[in-house]
Design an enzyme around this catalytic site. Structure first.
Site, mmCIF file in Angstrom:
data_model
loop_
_atom_site.group_PDB
_atom_site.id
_atom_site.type_symbol
_atom_site.label_atom_id
_atom_site.label_comp_id
_atom_site.label_asym_id
_atom_site.label_seq_id
_atom_site.Cartn_x
_atom_site.Cartn_y
_atom_site.Cartn_z
ATOM 1 N N CYS A 79 0.858 -1.187 0.000
ATOM 2 C CA CYS A 79 0.000 0.000 0.000
ATOM 3 C C CYS A 79 0.889 1.229 0.000
ATOM 4 C CB CYS A 79 -0.917 0.009 1.224
ATOM 5 S SG CYS A 79 -1.890 1.520 1.356
ATOM 6 N N HIS A 184 -2.692 -4.963 -10.506
ATOM 7 C CA HIS A 184 -3.483 -3.838 -11.009
ATOM 8 C C HIS A 184 -3.903 -4.065 -12.456
ATOM 9 C CE1 HIS A 184 -2.915 -0.929 -7.691
ATOM 10 N NE2 HIS A 184 -1.811 -1.627 -7.497
ATOM 11 N N GLU A 233 -10.400 -0.502 -5.216
ATOM 12 C CA GLU A 233 -9.372 -1.331 -4.609
ATOM 13 C C GLU A 233 -9.902 -2.703 -4.201
ATOM 14 O OE1 GLU A 233 -6.329 0.096 -2.039
ATOM 15 O OE2 GLU A 233 -7.048 2.166 -2.201
ATOM 16 N N CYS A 242 -5.135 5.819 -4.134
ATOM 17 C CA CYS A 242 -4.448 4.523 -4.041
ATOM 18 C C CYS A 242 -3.031 4.726 -4.555
ATOM 19 C CB CYS A 242 -5.175 3.469 -4.876
ATOM 20 S SG CYS A 242 -4.323 1.883 -4.947
ATOM 21 N N GLY A 245 -1.917 2.151 -6.985
ATOM 22 C CA GLY A 245 -2.722 2.372 -8.188
ATOM 23 C C GLY A 245 -2.214 3.532 -9.019
#
Length: 307
Positions: A79, A184, A233, A242, A245
């Site tokens: 993260c 992703h 997410e 994110c 992301g």
């Protein structure tokens, strides 16, 4: 059980941070879900747990380990926004005086640096394009070339739930697939404000080609140095920002020939700056992410026994 916590946020992506540097709390998945619940718990996209560097890891110079749980109670690999909050937390709590720390996560090792302006830069490591490592299983799918890379067509219409339905009028969603320590799938959209993030995001997240599910990114290219981004997410739904992301979207945009090496990413929670030198052909170059990290409040909460 009563525990202390710190609530933090990075570009609107919010976290409950727990200190396990002295002893383990041994929380269950249900207790993580309770903490993340915005009605009965503290409320967060993810729970971050700070631990000492693991023993027996030689030569890496690790300062800490941290563990990440999604709002659904499941543990995840990485993260980016949480990593920025992590370094601010350990400094504010006096756990380290270093401006730069190295931490172990499930997805690898991160190098984090707090800048003089208060923002935090995270070396997110190199993106992963090997399909097995993402993991992505494209059986029955045919890649389409774009730029120096490729996109994959996913059938994510509601008709996929009804095998007898006519699919001839179902347009597939084209996604670029990679990992930033977690998987992703990034698609380019005309306008993130009108993109079907809730409906398509949920279907992309659980598409059978992703055996461990996936984070679904919706990227609007404003210029070669600026994008707008929304991310649905894995295990959390849409969040205000994110970090991984944002990194994945910029890397995808660069490889697809749409973006320059340094890009400002506008999320609903704030702006992140992503840098990647992969355009020069060095696909193993690390991705650097810079953005804010803020402590919101601290407190103490009783956690019921949950499984």
């Amino acid at each position: 059980m009563k525990i202390r916590f710190t609530k933090m946020q990075g570009a609107g992506n919010d976290f409950v941070v727990l200190d396990e540097t002295r002893s383990r709390l041994n929380l269950s998945a249900g207790q993580y879900r309770f903490l993340a619940d915005r009605h009965f718990g503290v409320g967060a996209d993810q729970i971050l747990t700070v631990r000492p560097a693991p023993e027996g890891v030689a030569g890496q110079g690790l300062d800490f380990e941290y563990v990440i749980h999604n709002a659904d109670g499941g543990e995840v690999e990485h993260c980016g926004n949480g990593a920025r909050c992590f370094v601010r937390y350990v400094r504010e709590k006096g756990l380290t005086a270093k401006d730069a720390v190295k931490v172990k996560v499930v997805g690898g090792v991160l190098e984090l640096r707090q800048n003089p302006d208060g923002r935090v830069t995270v070396d997110m490591g190199a993106p992963v394009f090997d399909l097995k490592r993402i993991p992505f299983e494209p059986t029955g799918l045919e890649a389409r070339s774009q730029g120096s890379w490729q996109v994959w067509p996913l059938d994510i219409e509601e008709k996929q739930d009804h095998p007898s339905a006519n699919r001839s009028d179902s347009a597939p969603v084209l996604v670029a697939v990679l990992s930033m320590g977690n998987p992703h799938a990034v698609q380019v959209v005309d306008d993130v404000d009108t993109a079907p993030v809730q409906t398509q995001g949920a279907r992309v997240e659980r598409h059978p080609a992703f055996p461990r599910r996936v984070n679904a990114g919706f990227m609007q290219v404003v210029s070669r140095s600026r994008i707008r981004l929304r991310v649905f997410e894995r295990g959390a739904g849409e969040t205000l920002a994110c970090g991984t992301g944002a990194c994945a979207a910029v890397v995808a945009g660069i490889r697809l020939g749409l973006l320059d090496p340094r890009v400002d990413v506008e999320t609903r929670g704030g702006q992140l700056t992503i840098e990647w030198a992969g355009a020069s052909g060095d696909l193993a170059a690390p991705v650097l992410m810079t953005g804010p990290a803020t402590t919101v409040f601290e407190g103490e909460i009783d956690i019921p026994e949950l499984t």
